[in-house]
Motif scaffolding. Structure first.
Motif, PDB file in Angstrom:
ATOM      1  N   ALA A  69       0.841  -1.144   0.046  1.00  0.00           N
ATOM      2  CA  ALA A  69       0.054  -0.001  -0.097  1.00  0.00           C
ATOM      3  C   ALA A  69       0.937   1.307   0.203  1.00  0.00           C
ATOM      4  O   ALA A  69       0.579   2.280  -0.522  1.00  0.00           O
ATOM      5  CB  ALA A  69      -0.898  -0.011   1.256  1.00  0.00           C
ATOM      6  N   ARG A 103      -8.720  -2.908  -6.720  1.00  0.00           N
ATOM      7  CA  ARG A 103      -9.653  -1.934  -6.234  1.00  0.00           C
ATOM      8  C   ARG A 103     -11.024  -1.901  -6.918  1.00  0.00           C
ATOM      9  O   ARG A 103     -11.897  -1.144  -6.515  1.00  0.00           O
ATOM     10  CB  ARG A 103      -8.911  -0.324  -6.145  1.00  0.00           C
ATOM     11  CG  ARG A 103      -7.880  -0.358  -4.886  1.00  0.00           C
ATOM     12  CD  ARG A 103      -7.745   1.037  -4.646  1.00  0.00           C
ATOM     13  NE  ARG A 103      -6.646   1.523  -5.839  1.00  0.00           N
ATOM     14  CZ  ARG A 103      -5.357   1.618  -5.973  1.00  0.00           C
ATOM     15  NH1 ARG A 103      -4.717   1.163  -5.091  1.00  0.00           N
ATOM     16  NH2 ARG A 103      -5.029   2.510  -7.086  1.00  0.00           N
ATOM     17  N   ARG A 104     -11.170  -2.279  -8.109  1.00  0.00           N
ATOM     18  CA  ARG A 104     -12.258  -2.171  -8.917  1.00  0.00           C
ATOM     19  C   ARG A 104     -13.497  -2.763  -8.468  1.00  0.00           C
ATOM     20  O   ARG A 104     -13.140  -3.991  -7.806  1.00  0.00           O
ATOM     21  CB  ARG A 104     -11.951  -2.541 -10.356  1.00  0.00           C
ATOM     22  CG  ARG A 104     -11.127  -1.430 -11.267  1.00  0.00           C
ATOM     23  CD  ARG A 104     -10.780  -2.231 -12.409  1.00  0.00           C
ATOM     24  NE  ARG A 104      -9.460  -1.314 -13.039  1.00  0.00           N
ATOM     25  CZ  ARG A 104      -9.204  -1.808 -14.333  1.00  0.00           C
ATOM     26  NH1 ARG A 104      -9.374  -2.608 -14.953  1.00  0.00           N
ATOM     27  NH2 ARG A 104      -8.060  -0.877 -14.711  1.00  0.00           N
TER      28      ARG A 104
END
Length: 203
Positions: free
Chosen positions: A153, A202-203
């Motif tokens: 991240a 993330r979609r």
């Protein structure tokens, strides 16, 4: 299942139409399952292979348009090719806006129908390939440890190794080791690759 032919589902209340479409689609190598109503089709257990639905607009009981709306409401991605002997422009526009591949008026050219079915099958095949790719990516992400996910991240957010080390109170060498593990497990050759993979997750 990779060797199984794509399947065309036919829903039409006219037996002669069902028989004709069954013969047409089988003649070009598709498997076919035909039904006289949307209720019968809804009870059918679908196989996991590329498929599409050739659907009559007007039938006793729920109409084809109603059934399309029901499938859309359930998030069912099955591509639909509509056939009708009583269509109009507003009906066609509504069907296409709801995601239909084609809206054909009876009588139709067989080649036009085959072209529409081919396009629908390819749409479903592409969706299945995309879903499989995303599932495989998710499985790779699941192999990361909590620390590796944390560092990933930071990396995709543009943080440098020394900045990550300071944030997490780790040595820079430890961050480099974890970062290398992240790149290897995720199958990313470059930072740009890793950022792209994170965006897909993330979609």
């Amino acid at each position: 299942m990779a060797d199984e032919p794509p399947i065309v589902f036919v829903v039409d209340d006219d037996p002669s139409v069902r028989d004709g479409l069954d013969s047409l689609f089988r003649s070009v190598g598709y498997a076919v399952a035909a039904f006289g109503s949307v209720q019968d089709f809804a009870l059918h257990r679908r196989l996991e292979r590329p498929s599409c639905l050739v659907l009559d607009v007007r039938m006793p009981g729920p109409s084809g348009m109603d059934f399309q709306a029901e499938l859309a409401g359930m998030g069912d991605p099955l591509p639909i090719v509509f056939l009708t002997g009583h269509g109009d422009v507003p009906m066609a526009v509504r069907a296409m806006k709801t995601g239909a591949v084609e809206f054909l008026l009876k009588p139709f050219r067989e080649q036009d129908l085959l072209d529409a079915v081919r396009a629908a099958i390819e749409r479903d095949r592409a969706r299945r390939a995309q879903e499989a790719s995303l599932a495989e990516l998710g499985a790779r992400f699941a192999t990361l440890s909590m620390r590796e996910k944390e560092i990933m991240a930071f990396v995709v957010a543009g943080r440098l190794n020394k900045q990550i080390a300071a944030d997490l109170k780790l040595s820079e060498v430890t961050v480099k080791v974890h970062r290398g593990q992240v790149m290897r497990k995720m199958g990313a050759a470059t930072l740009a690759d890793l950022i792209g993979l994170a965006g897909r997750l993330r979609r």
